[in-house]
Write a protein that holds these residues in place. Sequence first.
Motif, PDB file in Angstrom:
ATOM      1  N   THR B  11       0.838  -1.198   0.000  1.00 23.78           N
ATOM      2  CA  THR B  11       0.000   0.000   0.000  1.00 23.78           C
ATOM      3  C   THR B  11       0.869   1.244   0.000  1.00 23.78           C
ATOM      4  N   PHE B  12       0.428   2.243  -0.757  1.00 24.13           N
ATOM      5  CA  PHE B  12       1.061   3.569  -0.714  1.00 24.13           C
ATOM      6  C   PHE B  12       0.029   4.488  -0.080  1.00 24.13           C
ATOM      7  N   GLY B  13       0.219   4.804   1.185  1.00 20.93           N
ATOM      8  CA  GLY B  13      -0.776   5.609   1.881  1.00 20.93           C
ATOM      9  C   GLY B  13      -2.082   4.839   1.941  1.00 20.93           C
ATOM     10  N   LYS B  14      -3.137   5.404   1.321  1.00 21.78           N
ATOM     11  CA  LYS B  14      -4.432   4.720   1.343  1.00 21.78           C
ATOM     12  C   LYS B  14      -4.604   3.809   0.138  1.00 21.78           C
ATOM     13  N   LEU B  15      -3.757   4.027  -0.874  1.00 23.38           N
ATOM     14  CA  LEU B  15      -3.906   3.279  -2.123  1.00 23.38           C
ATOM     15  C   LEU B  15      -3.324   1.876  -2.000  1.00 23.38           C
ATOM     16  N   LYS B  16      -4.149   0.886  -2.326  1.00 16.96           N
ATOM     17  CA  LYS B  16      -3.632  -0.478  -2.356  1.00 16.96           C
ATOM     18  C   LYS B  16      -3.098  -0.757  -3.744  1.00 16.96           C
ATOM     19  N   ALA B  17      -1.788  -0.661  -3.897  1.00 18.40           N
ATOM     20  CA  ALA B  17      -1.205  -0.842  -5.224  1.00 18.40           C
ATOM     21  C   ALA B  17      -1.173  -2.311  -5.608  1.00 18.40           C
ATOM     22  N   LEU B  18      -0.914  -3.162  -4.624  1.00 24.62           N
ATOM     23  CA  LEU B  18      -0.943  -4.604  -4.862  1.00 24.62           C
ATOM     24  C   LEU B  18      -1.749  -5.230  -3.736  1.00 24.62           C
ATOM     25  N   ASP B  19      -2.723  -6.068  -4.099  1.00 19.91           N
ATOM     26  CA  ASP B  19      -3.623  -6.631  -3.105  1.00 19.91           C
ATOM     27  C   ASP B  19      -3.563  -8.148  -3.199  1.00 19.91           C
ATOM     28  N   ASP B  20      -2.738  -8.739  -2.362  1.00 18.61           N
ATOM     29  CA  ASP B  20      -2.682 -10.196  -2.259  1.00 18.61           C
ATOM     30  C   ASP B  20      -2.449 -10.862  -3.617  1.00 18.61           C
ATOM     31  N   VAL B  21      -1.386 -10.438  -4.282  1.00 21.50           N
ATOM     32  CA  VAL B  21      -1.093 -10.964  -5.615  1.00 21.50           C
ATOM     33  C   VAL B  21      -0.195 -12.194  -5.512  1.00 21.50           C
ATOM     34  N   SER B  22      -0.643 -13.291  -6.106  1.00 17.54           N
ATOM     35  CA  SER B  22       0.191 -14.489  -6.186  1.00 17.54           C
ATOM     36  C   SER B  22       0.294 -14.888  -7.642  1.00 17.54           C
ATOM     37  N   VAL B  23       1.521 -15.091  -8.093  1.00 15.12           N
ATOM     38  CA  VAL B  23       1.689 -15.397  -9.505  1.00 15.12           C
ATOM     39  C   VAL B  23       2.980 -16.185  -9.710  1.00 15.12           C
ATOM     40  N   THR B  24       2.969 -17.096 -10.663  1.00 16.69           N
ATOM     41  CA  THR B  24       4.153 -17.896 -10.972  1.00 16.69           C
ATOM     42  C   THR B  24       4.545 -17.657 -12.425  1.00 16.69           C
ATOM     43  N   CYS B  25       5.802 -17.275 -12.631  1.00  9.53           N
ATOM     44  CA  CYS B  25       6.280 -17.027 -13.987  1.00  9.53           C
ATOM     45  C   CYS B  25       7.377 -18.026 -14.300  1.00  9.53           C
ATOM     46  N   ASN B  26       7.159 -18.809 -15.356  1.00  7.82           N
ATOM     47  CA  ASN B  26       8.123 -19.854 -15.694  1.00  7.82           C
ATOM     48  C   ASN B  26       8.986 -19.491 -16.886  1.00  7.82           C
ATOM     49  N   LYS B  27      10.142 -20.089 -16.878  1.00  9.48           N
ATOM     50  CA  LYS B  27      11.119 -19.928 -17.952  1.00  9.48           C
ATOM     51  C   LYS B  27      10.547 -20.351 -19.304  1.00  9.48           C
ATOM     52  N   GLY B  28      10.976 -19.686 -20.344  1.00  5.28           N
ATOM     53  CA  GLY B  28      10.528 -20.057 -21.685  1.00  5.28           C
ATOM     54  C   GLY B  28       9.227 -19.398 -22.095  1.00  5.28           C
ATOM     55  N   HIS B  29       8.654 -18.615 -21.189  1.00  2.86           N
ATOM     56  CA  HIS B  29       7.400 -17.948 -21.526  1.00  2.86           C
ATOM     57  C   HIS B  29       7.608 -16.456 -21.693  1.00  2.86           C
ATOM     58  N   ALA B  30       6.816 -15.892 -22.590  1.00  2.00           N
ATOM     59  CA  ALA B  30       6.739 -14.440 -22.671  1.00  2.00           C
ATOM     60  C   ALA B  30       5.374 -14.075 -22.117  1.00  2.00           C
ATOM     61  N   ILE B  31       5.391 -13.350 -21.015  1.00  2.00           N
ATOM     62  CA  ILE B  31       4.138 -13.087 -20.310  1.00  2.00           C
ATOM     63  C   ILE B  31       3.760 -11.622 -20.446  1.00  2.00           C
TER      64      ILE B  31
END
Lengths: 255, 235
Positions: B11-31
């Motif tokens: 959070t930046f002050g009151k702004l939730k810039a990221l909210d419980d983000v879960s992500v997996t990025c694997n090799k060989g992919h362009a995401i």
Amino acid sequence: MKTIIKYVMLDLLRNRIVLGYTFVLLIISFGVFNMDANTTKGVLSLMNIALIFVPLVSIIFSTIYVYNSSEFIELLVAQPLKRKTLWMSIYTGLAFSLSLAFLAGVGLPVLLYSFSVTGLMLIISGLFQTVIFAGIALLAAVKTRDKSKGIGVAVLLWFLFTLIYDAIVMLVLFQFSDYPMEKPMIALTMFNPVDLSRILMLLKLDISALMGYTGAVFLDFFGSTNGILFSIAALLLWTIAPVWASLKYFQKKDL
Amino acid sequence: MMIIASNVTKTFGKLKALDDVSVTCNKGHAIALIGPNGSGKTTLIKTILGMVVPDSGFITFDKHNILHDWKYRERIGYMPQIGRYPESMSIAQVLEMMRDIRNSPSPLDEELIEQFQLHEIENKKMRTLSGGTRQKVSASLAFLFNPDVLILDEPTAGLDPLAAEILKQKIIAEKEKGKLILITSHILSELDDLVSEIIYMQDGKLQFHKSLEQLQEDTGKVKIAQAIAQVMKKK
């Protein structure tokens, strides 16, 4: 770390302010020594330069430099570098350049005209003021996001240590004049690096009339040698503490 | 080689810039990282780079937590949205400084520097450069050290069509080599032949993370732009 210090120093050399500062100091020093045959008087005049002018230049220049390096900092935090390395390199580059400027501008003339323990004390005091106020500048700059506000804070801090603090000490002294104030005074002195340096110099100059109340208390309490050792220890603490605090803050800062 | 973000919140002050983000990025992919302005894409990228420290959650790079680590950044090439460089340095000096700091043993990839013809203007100071030329410098730096992971934040913004095409071809070439590429862009049409997976974010939340085929199947659209428009309409 050496690589980054190299780039910070190169950048400081390219911006001519440090060179200009060196020349101003040189002119003042030679002027002071040539005006009067009595070199002790010259050292005394230079003491005021080292205790008022040097902290001012050191804190303002360092604060502005840190703000102006924001691009450099942003570029480098995304690189395989420790934030500690980056921050300490900036501090080292700044403190080293400004110290070099002081050594060339004041140290050299003092060695030429008045090579004595007092002269040496003057150089040590000036160097301490340079590195301490560069550290305080880093703390002010890292804590304040807005540039103009940060520079304002830096000026206020300089004002506080060189002027306001003494006024407060005097006020306390008069308010509590009925009580023994020796020990509290020594404690109060510890919180002001400028006072500490002044005492360091005056203990060696042996001009008790100029020593002021705190100086006299110091001499009385510690004796000359212990007083000097004590104030040097306190000054070392002042050198480390603000930089350390700024580093802790910088390591967690979002960029 | 992979990057895993687990329950990252910022959070930046009151702004939730990221909210419980879960992500997996694997090799060989362009995401592709897609989302409206202010949806947290750049913040997510900056947390992966360690430029922003999350309030909670953590990120691992190749199974190592990146908190207090710095060495993993040797394997990342980052192209920021707005490249900021020391204004008084020339292009050549910036390139030289980065080489000096990285001190990378592997051979350098100067293909982009040559194709963008940066050598011809290498003595120009950074402050005199146009936005597009700065982007060219940023792109060249991101690819210079042959990193395993490329993080490109709005790479073609401000580039002329010719330069954008050069960069695009370069991205495709690196993807073929099996690198992990994370790319954000507002020009969805140019992502079509680049990416294999899509991450869609909104208001700091991860909405979905799918392969391109899956998205095309779910929405019945072939083009990413149309598929995303469909998703946004439904919301």
